[in-house]
Design a protein around this motif. Sequence first.
Motif, mmCIF file in Angstrom:
data_model
loop_
_atom_site.group_PDB
_atom_site.id
_atom_site.type_symbol
_atom_site.label_atom_id
_atom_site.label_comp_id
_atom_site.label_asym_id
_atom_site.label_seq_id
_atom_site.Cartn_x
_atom_site.Cartn_y
_atom_site.Cartn_z
ATOM 1 N N UNK A 179 -14.357 -2.637 -10.142
ATOM 2 C CA UNK A 179 -13.769 -3.313 -10.019
ATOM 3 C C UNK A 179 -11.890 -2.947 -9.446
ATOM 4 N N UNK A 180 -10.946 -2.068 -8.823
ATOM 5 C CA UNK A 180 -9.471 -1.897 -8.482
ATOM 6 C C UNK A 180 -8.802 -3.220 -8.268
ATOM 7 N N UNK A 181 -8.493 -4.248 -9.190
ATOM 8 C CA UNK A 181 -7.471 -4.853 -9.118
ATOM 9 C C UNK A 181 -6.183 -4.941 -7.600
ATOM 10 N N UNK A 182 -6.821 -6.198 -7.061
ATOM 11 C CA UNK A 182 -5.371 -5.924 -6.034
ATOM 12 C C UNK A 182 -4.142 -6.517 -6.373
ATOM 13 N N UNK A 183 -3.061 -6.026 -5.913
ATOM 14 C CA UNK A 183 -1.707 -6.630 -6.139
ATOM 15 C C UNK A 183 -1.643 -8.010 -6.385
ATOM 16 N N UNK A 184 -0.489 -8.742 -6.798
ATOM 17 C CA UNK A 184 -0.393 -9.757 -6.826
ATOM 18 C C UNK A 184 1.176 -10.170 -5.525
ATOM 19 N N UNK A 246 -4.846 -2.899 -0.144
ATOM 20 C CA UNK A 246 -6.129 -3.735 0.119
ATOM 21 C C UNK A 246 -7.030 -1.908 0.723
ATOM 22 N N UNK A 247 -8.125 -2.587 0.531
ATOM 23 C CA UNK A 247 -8.886 -1.590 0.959
ATOM 24 C C UNK A 247 -8.395 -1.676 2.523
ATOM 25 N N UNK A 248 -8.935 -0.359 2.853
ATOM 26 C CA UNK A 248 -9.121 -0.435 4.138
ATOM 27 C C UNK A 248 -9.477 0.823 4.661
ATOM 28 N N UNK A 249 -9.845 1.131 5.657
ATOM 29 C CA UNK A 249 -10.373 2.566 6.823
ATOM 30 C C UNK A 249 -8.554 2.352 7.543
ATOM 31 N N UNK A 287 -4.072 -4.687 4.813
ATOM 32 C CA UNK A 287 -3.808 -4.125 3.428
ATOM 33 C C UNK A 287 -2.756 -2.477 3.553
ATOM 34 N N UNK A 288 -1.797 -2.059 5.018
ATOM 35 C CA UNK A 288 -1.067 -1.162 4.612
ATOM 36 C C UNK A 288 0.275 -2.098 4.505
#
Length: 315
Positions: A179-184, A246-249, A287-288
């Motif tokens: 899984x791709x890590x999310x930014x801190x 973050x992953x989002x539509x 996430x945007x």
Amino acid sequence: MDEIGHILREARENRGLTLEDAQAHTRINARYLTALENGQYSALPTPVHARGFLRNYARFLGLDPQPLLDRYLTGQGQDVPLTPPSVQEITPETPLAERQDQPFFDPVNMEVSGKGFSAAGGSSGSMLQIVIIVALVVALALIANRFIPILFGNDGSNAVQEISSAVQDVVADITNATPTPTPTTAPPSEDEEAAGGSTIVLDGTEQPIVDTSRNNPGAAGATPTPTRPPLPATLDEIRLKVDILERTWMEVTIDGSVVFSGIAKTNDAFEWTAQNEAKIVTGNAVGVFVTINDVALGRLGGRGERYEEVWRTTQ
């Protein structure tokens, strides 16, 4: 050349062996092996030695020694003893003899590996199954992403996000992807904590996380926070930069044309230029991260929040 010697020499040469190689394996002196190949049996110590050397040499070369012994006895004027058929000793170097009374079997659909036999198409078959599973999962995700918001309205964004996360987990399990890590996110200072904001490190620069409800037509009664940088009342053009935290539509419309619609992944970055109007709709506003004409507006909203915002050259 003696027929027996010819058979022995041809078998040795076919195996790519020298007389020295044969001597090392059979412990028979090379000059005696040469005598056998040349049919010079008188050069051997005794007839008993001749038969013993012939038997051992034939076995070493993978030949059936009994027919050669019978020919040797016949050539020496001796009667061939009536003995039951001998059983050939099977050694790791003994080749498998083909039976003439059975059709030849060519295992074209089998492969031999260190662990045994396996179907020749086993590896490709497994990969094909994985590809089919991934394709089905992606198709279901696209269908859900398209129709759930239509059926459930704003409430469907959470369902879309949950389905998207589940699809990501399934694909990761199948392909063993990481899984791709999310930014801190940097911890908020006391002033920002009091104001209800925080900061995030983006491209090596610490940026404030601010409320973006000022330009949201759907957020009636929302109070804009003073920490969001204002945009000029009139813009020559709209240079829209979107960083996905973050992953989002997300769906982006530029001057009335949809330029992106689908799942945006963490660390994706997009840039568009609009002459009149730019619009973003997302199912996970947190996430945007939006920048307009080099002015960082920050995240669009909260986690799991469906959000829509429009920017025009004349605000």
